[in-house]
Design a protein around this motif. Structure first.
Motif, PDB file in Angstrom:
ATOM      1  N   LEU A   1     -19.455   0.722  -1.693  1.00  0.00           N
ATOM      2  CA  LEU A   1     -20.401   1.441  -0.820  1.00  0.00           C
ATOM      3  C   LEU A   1     -21.216   0.334  -0.246  1.00  0.00           C
ATOM      4  O   LEU A   1     -21.924   0.276   0.185  1.00  0.00           O
ATOM      5  CB  LEU A   1     -21.561   1.932  -2.073  1.00  0.00           C
ATOM      6  N   ASP A   2     -20.475  -1.135  -0.342  1.00  0.00           N
ATOM      7  CA  ASP A   2     -21.003  -1.986   0.506  1.00  0.00           C
ATOM      8  C   ASP A   2     -22.162  -2.641  -0.079  1.00  0.00           C
ATOM      9  O   ASP A   2     -23.058  -2.750   0.827  1.00  0.00           O
ATOM     10  CB  ASP A   2     -20.841  -2.202   1.905  1.00  0.00           C
ATOM     11  N   LEU A   3     -22.402  -2.502  -1.407  1.00  0.00           N
ATOM     12  CA  LEU A   3     -24.116  -2.682  -1.897  1.00  0.00           C
ATOM     13  C   LEU A   3     -23.867  -4.230  -2.746  1.00  0.00           C
ATOM     14  O   LEU A   3     -22.784  -4.839  -2.956  1.00  0.00           O
ATOM     15  CB  LEU A   3     -24.494  -1.858  -2.640  1.00  0.00           C
ATOM     16  N   GLY A   4     -24.912  -5.211  -2.879  1.00  0.00           N
ATOM     17  CA  GLY A   4     -25.215  -5.886  -3.894  1.00  0.00           C
ATOM     18  C   GLY A   4     -24.784  -6.108  -4.990  1.00  0.00           C
ATOM     19  O   GLY A   4     -24.086  -6.645  -6.248  1.00  0.00           O
TER      20      GLY A   4
ATOM     21  N   LEU B   1     -15.777   8.865  -0.010  1.00  0.00           N
ATOM     22  CA  LEU B   1     -15.812   7.755  -1.116  1.00  0.00           C
ATOM     23  C   LEU B   1     -15.519   8.417  -2.542  1.00  0.00           C
ATOM     24  O   LEU B   1     -14.407   7.427  -3.044  1.00  0.00           O
ATOM     25  CB  LEU B   1     -17.248   6.836  -0.561  1.00  0.00           C
ATOM     26  N   GLY B   2     -15.489   8.952  -3.031  1.00  0.00           N
ATOM     27  CA  GLY B   2     -15.426   9.537  -4.285  1.00  0.00           C
ATOM     28  C   GLY B   2     -14.196   9.098  -4.680  1.00  0.00           C
ATOM     29  O   GLY B   2     -13.630   8.873  -5.370  1.00  0.00           O
TER      30      GLY B   2
ATOM     31  N   LEU C   1     -13.223   6.228  -4.681  1.00  0.00           N
ATOM     32  CA  LEU C   1     -13.095   5.648  -6.034  1.00  0.00           C
ATOM     33  C   LEU C   1     -12.964   5.939  -7.353  1.00  0.00           C
ATOM     34  O   LEU C   1     -12.437   5.307  -8.118  1.00  0.00           O
ATOM     35  CB  LEU C   1     -14.613   5.654  -6.301  1.00  0.00           C
ATOM     36  N   ILE C   2     -11.990   7.231  -7.418  1.00  0.00           N
ATOM     37  CA  ILE C   2     -11.027   8.101  -8.458  1.00  0.00           C
ATOM     38  C   ILE C   2      -9.852   7.439  -8.118  1.00  0.00           C
ATOM     39  O   ILE C   2      -9.587   6.581  -9.439  1.00  0.00           O
ATOM     40  CB  ILE C   2     -11.052   9.450  -7.618  1.00  0.00           C
ATOM     41  N   ALA C   3      -9.598   6.776  -6.972  1.00  0.00           N
ATOM     42  CA  ALA C   3      -8.284   6.403  -7.208  1.00  0.00           C
ATOM     43  C   ALA C   3      -8.583   4.713  -7.329  1.00  0.00           C
ATOM     44  O   ALA C   3      -7.918   4.171  -8.361  1.00  0.00           O
ATOM     45  CB  ALA C   3      -7.679   5.993  -5.600  1.00  0.00           C
ATOM     46  N   ARG C   4      -9.553   4.357  -7.028  1.00  0.00           N
ATOM     47  CA  ARG C   4      -9.874   2.446  -8.043  1.00  0.00           C
ATOM     48  C   ARG C   4      -9.892   3.081  -9.108  1.00  0.00           C
ATOM     49  O   ARG C   4      -9.032   1.221 -10.616  1.00  0.00           O
ATOM     50  CB  ARG C   4     -10.647   2.200  -7.043  1.00  0.00           C
ATOM     51  N   VAL C   5     -10.426   3.735  -9.733  1.00  0.00           N
ATOM     52  CA  VAL C   5     -10.794   3.461 -11.115  1.00  0.00           C
ATOM     53  C   VAL C   5      -9.200   3.925 -11.811  1.00  0.00           C
ATOM     54  O   VAL C   5      -8.842   4.011 -12.840  1.00  0.00           O
ATOM     55  CB  VAL C   5     -11.586   5.011 -11.519  1.00  0.00           C
ATOM     56  N   ARG C   6      -8.488   4.948 -11.188  1.00  0.00           N
ATOM     57  CA  ARG C   6      -6.843   5.558 -11.516  1.00  0.00           C
ATOM     58  C   ARG C   6      -6.475   4.160 -11.798  1.00  0.00           C
ATOM     59  O   ARG C   6      -5.137   3.618 -12.115  1.00  0.00           O
ATOM     60  CB  ARG C   6      -6.538   6.139 -10.574  1.00  0.00           C
ATOM     61  N   ASP C   7      -6.507   3.461 -10.431  1.00  0.00           N
ATOM     62  CA  ASP C   7      -5.552   1.803 -10.963  1.00  0.00           C
ATOM     63  C   ASP C   7      -6.283   0.743 -11.990  1.00  0.00           C
ATOM     64  O   ASP C   7      -5.337  -0.043 -11.899  1.00  0.00           O
ATOM     65  CB  ASP C   7      -5.627   1.074  -9.314  1.00  0.00           C
TER      66      ASP C   7
ATOM     67  N   LEU D   1     -12.737  14.681  -9.186  1.00  0.00           N
ATOM     68  CA  LEU D   1     -13.661  14.852  -7.899  1.00  0.00           C
ATOM     69  C   LEU D   1     -14.916  15.554  -8.682  1.00  0.00           C
ATOM     70  O   LEU D   1     -15.539  14.953  -8.913  1.00  0.00           O
ATOM     71  CB  LEU D   1     -13.550  15.427  -6.628  1.00  0.00           C
ATOM     72  N   LYS D   2     -13.818  16.423  -9.909  1.00  0.00           N
ATOM     73  CA  LYS D   2     -15.679  16.775  -9.979  1.00  0.00           C
ATOM     74  C   LYS D   2     -16.565  16.612 -11.279  1.00  0.00           C
ATOM     75  O   LYS D   2     -17.263  17.018 -11.212  1.00  0.00           O
ATOM     76  CB  LYS D   2     -14.842  18.400 -11.380  1.00  0.00           C
ATOM     77  N   SER D   3     -15.191  15.811 -12.043  1.00  0.00           N
ATOM     78  CA  SER D   3     -16.139  14.801 -12.869  1.00  0.00           C
ATOM     79  C   SER D   3     -17.125  13.995 -12.249  1.00  0.00           C
ATOM     80  O   SER D   3     -18.146  13.292 -12.949  1.00  0.00           O
ATOM     81  CB  SER D   3     -14.868  14.159 -13.826  1.00  0.00           C
ATOM     82  N   LEU D   4     -16.747  13.584 -11.041  1.00  0.00           N
ATOM     83  CA  LEU D   4     -17.737  12.064 -10.628  1.00  0.00           C
ATOM     84  C   LEU D   4     -19.603  13.110 -10.208  1.00  0.00           C
ATOM     85  O   LEU D   4     -20.242  12.387 -10.359  1.00  0.00           O
ATOM     86  CB  LEU D   4     -16.955  11.886  -9.073  1.00  0.00           C
ATOM     87  N   PHE D   5     -19.176  14.416 -10.046  1.00  0.00           N
ATOM     88  CA  PHE D   5     -19.952  15.142  -9.349  1.00  0.00           C
ATOM     89  C   PHE D   5     -20.976  15.704 -10.604  1.00  0.00           C
ATOM     90  O   PHE D   5     -21.570  15.480 -10.577  1.00  0.00           O
ATOM     91  CB  PHE D   5     -19.501  16.688  -8.862  1.00  0.00           C
TER      92      PHE D   5
END
Length: 88
Positions: free
Chosen positions: A6-9, A26-27, A30-36, A44-48
């Motif tokens: 999210l480009d946050l500090g 972006l979700g 994020l899911i791809a990064r979590v998988r990696d 995506l539903k789990s993120l919601f």
């Protein structure tokens, strides 16, 4: 992971992904990064359903525990880098 996406500090474990500016595209990232990072597949539903780091980490932990419990002793030893005979 979430802060960089999210480009946050910084992001608190209680911050809501969507209230911080996250959206479905972006979700998906994020899911791809979590998988990696963790080797678990989130929907995506789990993120919601769990839009905070704290709640999402509960989903990740549950999946990791389920994967570990489903492993044979040999698979667990391989994951640890050892052999089953080294433990016996």
């Amino acid at each position: 992971m979430l802060a960089s996406l999210l480009d946050l500090g910084a992001v608190s474990v209680e911050d809501n992904f969507f209230l911080l500016g996250g959206h479905s595209l972006l979700g998906t990232q994020l899911i791809a990064r979590v998988r990696d990072a963790f080797g678990v597949d989130l929907s995506l539903k789990s993120l919601f359903d769990a839009p905070t780091v704290e709640k999402l980490s509960d989903h990740i932990e549950a999946q990791l525990i389920a994967k570990l419990e489903a492993m044979t002793d040999e698979e667990a030893q391989q994951l640890l880098g050892g052999t089953a005979s080294a433990v016996a």
